[in-house]
Enzyme design. Structure first.
Site, mmCIF file in Angstrom:
data_model
loop_
_atom_site.group_PDB
_atom_site.id
_atom_site.type_symbol
_atom_site.label_atom_id
_atom_site.label_comp_id
_atom_site.label_asym_id
_atom_site.label_seq_id
_atom_site.Cartn_x
_atom_site.Cartn_y
_atom_site.Cartn_z
ATOM 1 N N PRO A 120 0.524 5.906 -0.408
ATOM 2 C CA PRO A 120 -0.407 7.009 -0.156
ATOM 3 C C PRO A 120 -1.503 7.131 -1.204
ATOM 4 O O PRO A 120 -2.627 7.534 -0.901
ATOM 5 C CB PRO A 120 0.516 8.238 -0.151
ATOM 6 C CG PRO A 120 1.832 7.711 0.314
ATOM 7 C CD PRO A 120 1.932 6.336 -0.276
ATOM 8 N N GLN A 149 -24.280 0.486 21.737
ATOM 9 C CA GLN A 149 -25.579 1.076 22.067
ATOM 10 C C GLN A 149 -26.181 0.423 23.310
ATOM 11 O O GLN A 149 -26.668 1.117 24.211
ATOM 12 C CB GLN A 149 -26.533 0.905 20.888
ATOM 13 C CG GLN A 149 -27.902 1.534 21.074
ATOM 14 C CD GLN A 149 -27.878 3.048 20.946
ATOM 15 O OE1 GLN A 149 -26.894 3.620 20.473
ATOM 16 N NE2 GLN A 149 -28.948 3.696 21.365
ATOM 17 N N GLU A 163 -5.324 -13.879 2.871
ATOM 18 C CA GLU A 163 -5.470 -12.730 3.763
ATOM 19 C C GLU A 163 -6.933 -12.453 4.073
ATOM 20 O O GLU A 163 -7.300 -12.150 5.216
ATOM 21 C CB GLU A 163 -4.817 -11.502 3.112
ATOM 22 C CG GLU A 163 -4.951 -10.233 3.917
ATOM 23 C CD GLU A 163 -4.184 -9.071 3.298
ATOM 24 O OE1 GLU A 163 -4.513 -7.911 3.616
ATOM 25 O OE2 GLU A 163 -3.252 -9.320 2.505
ATOM 26 N N ARG A 164 -7.791 -12.571 3.074
ATOM 27 C CA ARG A 164 -9.193 -12.226 3.270
ATOM 28 C C ARG A 164 -9.948 -13.285 4.065
ATOM 29 O O ARG A 164 -10.866 -12.957 4.825
ATOM 30 C CB ARG A 164 -9.831 -11.941 1.910
ATOM 31 C CG ARG A 164 -9.320 -10.629 1.344
ATOM 32 C CD ARG A 164 -9.553 -10.448 -0.143
ATOM 33 N NE ARG A 164 -8.997 -9.150 -0.567
ATOM 34 C CZ ARG A 164 -8.792 -8.791 -1.837
ATOM 35 N NH1 ARG A 164 -9.076 -9.641 -2.811
ATOM 36 N NH2 ARG A 164 -8.297 -7.602 -2.117
ATOM 37 N N GLY A 166 -7.347 -4.838 3.686
ATOM 38 C CA GLY A 166 -7.362 -6.121 3.001
ATOM 39 C C GLY A 166 -8.318 -6.187 1.839
ATOM 40 O O GLY A 166 -8.574 -7.263 1.299
ATOM 41 N N ALA A 187 -2.251 4.458 -3.501
ATOM 42 C CA ALA A 187 -2.568 3.140 -4.056
ATOM 43 C C ALA A 187 -2.797 2.149 -2.927
ATOM 44 O O ALA A 187 -1.854 1.750 -2.255
ATOM 45 C CB ALA A 187 -1.438 2.653 -4.963
ATOM 46 N N THR A 220 0.817 -1.215 0.000
ATOM 47 C CA THR A 220 0.000 0.000 0.000
ATOM 48 C C THR A 220 0.850 1.264 0.000
ATOM 49 O O THR A 220 1.893 1.340 0.661
ATOM 50 C CB THR A 220 -0.921 0.005 1.229
ATOM 51 O OG1 THR A 220 -1.720 -1.176 1.209
ATOM 52 C CG2 THR A 220 -1.822 1.220 1.239
ATOM 53 N N GLU A 234 -16.412 -2.152 -0.945
ATOM 54 C CA GLU A 234 -16.848 -1.814 -2.302
ATOM 55 C C GLU A 234 -16.031 -2.556 -3.357
ATOM 56 O O GLU A 234 -16.564 -3.007 -4.372
ATOM 57 C CB GLU A 234 -16.743 -0.299 -2.516
ATOM 58 C CG GLU A 234 -17.674 0.534 -1.642
ATOM 59 C CD GLU A 234 -17.222 0.667 -0.193
ATOM 60 O OE1 GLU A 234 -18.012 1.152 0.630
ATOM 61 O OE2 GLU A 234 -16.065 0.299 0.127
#
Length: 381
Positions: free
Chosen positions: A131, A340, A246-247, A367, A133, A129, A371
């Protein structure tokens, strides 16, 4: 459908061992790690001694040679600890960074690093990763030019977990700016202390406070050509492949977090008095917690079913994208209602649920943002 359909006795034994370690070694000290901003090396070494850092790796390197289901068990139990900064420190090391070295590394690279990684003597980070991308891996700008028997890296990386204290970094850089974006990314092994490589700053985060996160800088950083991971120009495909593991890990971790939050809240509403009776006597609260519990149970089974299919060698890109989106959103929905139902106490820093809610927020971002995941699902419908 129950969890035992997907797990073997050795997976449940592993769960018991992790849960015991969390109770004995994490819970008594982790508040201090939150304040210090990092998990102590001694804890990671202890986890290495117990075999928790090499669950998926071969025995020749000190691993246990287990499968994806074991990874999901580890991630769920670390998420269930309620200290997700600790959890992600471990999981990046075991299942998001070191996998690049194991999957693409040469026998020499593996032999040099994997035993220390599995033992917790050396900690790993993955630096993709930037800044500008994140999920768009093709958009990275860090470059690497070949000079003789070395590559020279220039650029920066952002939001790198374990970035401050790691010993080894798996770094993505573009080696061919003239080719297709997907064929110009190469992965490199960069050691802490390499000339031209600096940790620009430690980042101050909303949650995951005990996870050290950094911005990295590469300025004419010279890396030996033998430190290329895999083939030049094939790094994008390596990153995409490793994203699946990873996911699954992040989905399992999120469901551990969600279940722990529900357990805490159930205990709270059964003892907290309001209007002359426990909050549990309110039908709206009982039914909301019941529905959230049902959805978490269903999502957890989806995680384990997908992990089992992955362990069997099946193609599960669609399912992994689904579970990442589903679990990342669901854990935040659970946390919202749990805060809550804790009322004012849920907003206090002394409350466990307040910390957990902060920690969980990134699950729909890191990760692979929700969207992005939904677009991956849509392509495969």
């Amino acid at each position: 459908m129950t969890r035992h359909l997907f797990l073997e006795p050795e997976h449940e034994l592993l769960r018991d061992q992790i849960r015991r370690f969390v109770a004995e070694r994490v819970h008594p000290e982790a508040d201090r790690w939150e304040e210090e901003g990092a998990v102590p090396r001694k804890i990671l070494r202890e986890m290495g001694d117990l075999g928790f850092l090499g669950i998926r790796y071969p025995e020749e390197y000190g691993g246990s040679a287990m499968d994806t289901r074991a990874t999901a068990v580890l991630a769920e139990e670390l998420g269930r600890s309620t200290y997700s900064g600790f959890a992600i420190t471990v999981l990046v090391h075991t299942d998001m960074a070191s996998v690049h070295l194991y999957n693409a590394g040469t026998p020499e690279q593996r032999a040099a690093w994997m035993p220390d990684i599995i033992a917790g003597r050396k900690i790993v980070a993955v630096a993709v990763t930037e800044p500008d991308a994140g999920s768009d891996v093709k958009g990275i700008r860090t470059s690497a030019r070949r000079e003789g028997d070395s590559y020279v890296l220039n650029g920066s990386k952002m939001f790198i977990t374990n970035g401050v204290h790691a010993d080894l970094y798996c770094v993505a850089a573009k080696t061919d700016s003239g080719g297709a974006a997907s064929q110009s990314v190469t992965m490199f092994l960069v050691e802490k202390g390499a000339p031209g490589f600096t940790v620009s700053r430690a980042l101050d985060k909303h949650g995951w406070r005990s996870s050290d996160t950094a911005e990295l800088s590469f300025s004419e950083c010279r890396v030996p050509a033998v430190n290329v991971l895999g083939q030049e120009g094939r790094g994008f495909y390596s990153i995409m492949k490793n994203f699946q593991n990873e996911r699954i890990v992040l989905g399992a971790m999120a469901m551990g977090e969600a279940q722990a939050a529900l357990d805490l809240t159930l205990d709270y509403v059964k003892t907290r008095q309001a209007f002359g009776a426990p909050l549990w006597s309110k039908q709206a609260i009982r039914q909301r917690l019941s529905m959230l519990s049902a959805r978490v149970a269903a999502a957890r089974q989806f995680v384990y079913a997908t992990a089992a299919r992955d362990a069997a060698g099946e193609e599960v890109v669609r399912e992994v994208s689904m579970l990442k989106a589903l679990c990342g959103e669901l854990v935040n929905e659970v946390m919202y209602d749990c805060v809550q139902f804790h009322g004012g106490m849920g907003y206090m820093r002394e409350s466990t649920i307040e910390r957990m809610a902060r920690d969980a927020r990134v699950q729909s971002i890191g990760g692979g943002a929700t969207e992005v995941m939904l677009e991956e699902v849509a392509k495969r419908l």
